[in-house]
Design a protein around this motif. Structure first.
Motif, PDB file in Angstrom:
ATOM      1  N   MET A   1       6.758 -11.856  17.080  1.00 21.00           N
ATOM      2  CA  MET A   1       6.848 -10.807  16.083  1.00 21.00           C
ATOM      3  C   MET A   1       7.245 -11.394  14.736  1.00 21.00           C
ATOM      4  N   ALA A   2       6.613 -10.938  13.687  1.00 25.84           N
ATOM      5  CA  ALA A   2       6.952 -11.390  12.342  1.00 25.84           C
ATOM      6  C   ALA A   2       8.375 -10.982  12.020  1.00 25.84           C
ATOM      7  N   GLY A   3       9.207 -11.957  11.735  1.00 32.72           N
ATOM      8  CA  GLY A   3      10.591 -11.662  11.378  1.00 32.72           C
ATOM      9  C   GLY A   3      11.402 -11.070  12.528  1.00 32.72           C
ATOM     10  N   GLY A   4      10.846 -11.025  13.727  1.00 32.92           N
ATOM     11  CA  GLY A   4      11.560 -10.488  14.862  1.00 32.92           C
ATOM     12  C   GLY A   4      11.760  -8.982  14.822  1.00 32.92           C
ATOM     13  N   VAL A   5      11.042  -8.288  13.939  1.00 35.74           N
ATOM     14  CA  VAL A   5      11.212  -6.841  13.793  1.00 35.74           C
ATOM     15  C   VAL A   5       9.995  -6.151  14.390  1.00 35.74           C
ATOM     16  N   ALA A   6      10.215  -5.111  15.173  1.00 31.04           N
ATOM     17  CA  ALA A   6       9.100  -4.388  15.778  1.00 31.04           C
ATOM     18  C   ALA A   6       9.349  -2.896  15.725  1.00 31.04           C
ATOM     19  N   ALA A   7       8.260  -2.148  15.715  1.00 26.02           N
ATOM     20  CA  ALA A   7       8.337  -0.687  15.800  1.00 26.02           C
ATOM     21  C   ALA A   7       7.551  -0.272  17.025  1.00 26.02           C
ATOM     22  N   VAL A  18       3.254  -2.183  20.511  1.00 22.53           N
ATOM     23  CA  VAL A  18       4.249  -2.765  19.635  1.00 22.53           C
ATOM     24  C   VAL A  18       3.547  -3.315  18.408  1.00 22.53           C
ATOM     25  N   ALA A  19       4.070  -2.983  17.246  1.00 19.20           N
ATOM     26  CA  ALA A  19       3.489  -3.464  15.999  1.00 19.20           C
ATOM     27  C   ALA A  19       4.504  -4.308  15.267  1.00 19.20           C
ATOM     28  N   SER A  20       4.002  -5.333  14.616  1.00 19.90           N
ATOM     29  CA  SER A  20       4.857  -6.140  13.772  1.00 19.90           C
ATOM     30  C   SER A  20       5.256  -5.347  12.545  1.00 19.90           C
ATOM     31  N   GLU A  21       6.194  -5.876  11.838  1.00 17.03           N
ATOM     32  CA  GLU A  21       6.647  -5.281  10.592  1.00 17.03           C
ATOM     33  C   GLU A  21       5.480  -5.147   9.611  1.00 17.03           C
ATOM     34  N   VAL A  22       5.451  -4.040   8.883  1.00 13.29           N
ATOM     35  CA  VAL A  22       4.475  -3.840   7.821  1.00 13.29           C
ATOM     36  C   VAL A  22       5.094  -4.415   6.549  1.00 13.29           C
ATOM     37  N   VAL A  23       4.392  -5.346   5.912  1.00 14.98           N
ATOM     38  CA  VAL A  23       4.852  -5.929   4.656  1.00 14.98           C
ATOM     39  C   VAL A  23       4.010  -5.332   3.542  1.00 14.98           C
ATOM     40  N   VAL A  24       4.667  -4.683   2.579  1.00 11.79           N
ATOM     41  CA  VAL A  24       3.982  -3.999   1.484  1.00 11.79           C
ATOM     42  C   VAL A  24       4.229  -4.748   0.184  1.00 11.79           C
ATOM     43  N   TYR A  25       3.139  -5.153  -0.464  1.00 12.62           N
ATOM     44  CA  TYR A  25       3.188  -5.769  -1.784  1.00 12.62           C
ATOM     45  C   TYR A  25       2.900  -4.667  -2.794  1.00 12.62           C
ATOM     46  N   GLN A  26       3.777  -4.543  -3.805  1.00 15.87           N
ATOM     47  CA  GLN A  26       3.651  -3.438  -4.737  1.00 15.87           C
ATOM     48  C   GLN A  26       4.192  -3.828  -6.097  1.00 15.87           C
ATOM     49  N   SER A  27       3.775  -3.069  -7.100  1.00 11.72           N
ATOM     50  CA  SER A  27       4.334  -3.224  -8.433  1.00 11.72           C
ATOM     51  C   SER A  27       5.758  -2.691  -8.417  1.00 11.72           C
ATOM     52  N   PRO A  28       6.697  -3.357  -9.094  1.00  6.57           N
ATOM     53  CA  PRO A  28       8.075  -2.876  -9.085  1.00  6.57           C
ATOM     54  C   PRO A  28       8.262  -1.532  -9.800  1.00  6.57           C
ATOM     55  N   ALA A  74      -0.773  -3.783   1.821  1.00  7.74           N
ATOM     56  CA  ALA A  74       0.137  -4.083   2.929  1.00  7.74           C
ATOM     57  C   ALA A  74      -0.593  -4.956   3.942  1.00  7.74           C
ATOM     58  N   VAL A  75       0.176  -5.640   4.750  1.00  9.53           N
ATOM     59  CA  VAL A  75      -0.390  -6.415   5.854  1.00  9.53           C
ATOM     60  C   VAL A  75       0.410  -6.120   7.111  1.00  9.53           C
ATOM     61  N   VAL A  76      -0.313  -6.010   8.224  1.00 12.30           N
ATOM     62  CA  VAL A  76       0.316  -5.788   9.523  1.00 12.30           C
ATOM     63  C   VAL A  76      -0.607  -6.328  10.604  1.00 12.30           C
ATOM     64  N   ASP A  77      -0.078  -7.132  11.477  1.00 13.59           N
ATOM     65  CA  ASP A  77      -0.811  -7.686  12.620  1.00 13.59           C
ATOM     66  C   ASP A  77      -2.173  -8.269  12.236  1.00 13.59           C
ATOM     67  N   GLY A  78      -2.248  -8.956  11.096  1.00 14.28           N
ATOM     68  CA  GLY A  78      -3.486  -9.610  10.684  1.00 14.28           C
ATOM     69  C   GLY A  78      -4.459  -8.730   9.932  1.00 14.28           C
ATOM     70  N   TYR A  79      -4.143  -7.472   9.738  1.00 18.04           N
ATOM     71  CA  TYR A  79      -4.994  -6.532   8.987  1.00 18.04           C
ATOM     72  C   TYR A  79      -4.388  -6.281   7.614  1.00 18.04           C
ATOM     73  N   PHE A  80      -5.254  -6.028   6.619  1.00 13.01           N
ATOM     74  CA  PHE A  80      -4.725  -5.517   5.361  1.00 13.01           C
ATOM     75  C   PHE A  80      -4.855  -4.001   5.371  1.00 13.01           C
ATOM     76  N   ILE A  81      -3.927  -3.358   4.699  1.00 17.23           N
ATOM     77  CA  ILE A  81      -3.934  -1.909   4.519  1.00 17.23           C
ATOM     78  C   ILE A  81      -3.842  -1.696   3.016  1.00 17.23           C
ATOM     79  N   GLU A  82      -4.895  -1.195   2.422  1.00 15.89           N
ATOM     80  CA  GLU A  82      -4.967  -1.053   0.970  1.00 15.89           C
ATOM     81  C   GLU A  82      -4.840   0.407   0.572  1.00 15.89           C
ATOM     82  N   GLY A  83      -3.835   0.690  -0.229  1.00  8.07           N
ATOM     83  CA  GLY A  83      -3.688   2.037  -0.765  1.00  8.07           C
ATOM     84  C   GLY A  83      -3.037   3.008   0.195  1.00  8.07           C
ATOM     85  N   HIS A  84      -3.310   4.274  -0.025  1.00  4.79           N
ATOM     86  CA  HIS A  84      -2.594   5.377   0.611  1.00  4.79           C
ATOM     87  C   HIS A  84      -3.193   5.782   1.967  1.00  4.79           C
TER      88      HIS A  84
END
Length: 140
Positions: A1-7, A18-28, A74-84
């Motif tokens: 698991m990425a970072g050892g965190v799972a949902a 079980v899914a790895s952590e979702v990492v979201v890249y965003q404008s501040p 965002a990225v999760v389990d090798g997929y990108f998730i773009e937008g809403h």
């Protein structure tokens, strides 16, 4: 698991996934990105955010083509998730594990998660194949 965190997520058949952590890249400075992150968290996802003043290098890194872009990636389990993209569509993606690069909701349609307001526009969640062709994954 990425970072050892799972949902823990449950697919339509009730099986546990079980899914790895979702990492979201965003404008501040993007408020709707924060609202989308809240939507994911309220739907059982573990999310971490990475503020980036320039999102284009992130979009290029994950292969998100200009016509398919939105405000956050965002990225999760090798997929990108773009937008809403709605959380239920991400859960379905992680359950089915199709041979695609990711999901996108291009632009910022009103009424999509994080873009709630006085109206709700119809929009499509698109699956993006490795060759960058798209198909409708879900319709809202």
């Amino acid at each position: 698991m990425a970072g050892g965190v799972a949902a823990l997520l449950y697919n339509v058949s009730g099986k546990q996934a079980v899914a790895s952590e979702v990492v979201v890249y965003q404008s501040p400075t993007c408020g709707c990105c924060n609202e989308w992150v809240s939507h994911l968290r309220s739907n059982g996802f573990t999310v971490s955010t990475r503020d980036r003043p320039n999102m284009q290098p992130i979009k290029q890194e994950f292969g998100v083509q200009p016509g398919l872009q939105s405000c956050h990636t965002a990225v999760v389990d090798g997929y990108f998730i773009e937008g809403h993209v709605p959380a239920n569509d991400i859960k379905r993606l992680l359950s089915e594990k199709p041979a695609i690069s990711g999901l996108t909701v291009p632009g910022m349609p009103m009424g999509s998660p994080g873009m709630e307001g006085h109206r709700k526009d119809s929009y499509a969640v698109l699956a993006v194949d490795p060759d960058n062709s798209t198909s409708v994954y879900a319709q809202d």
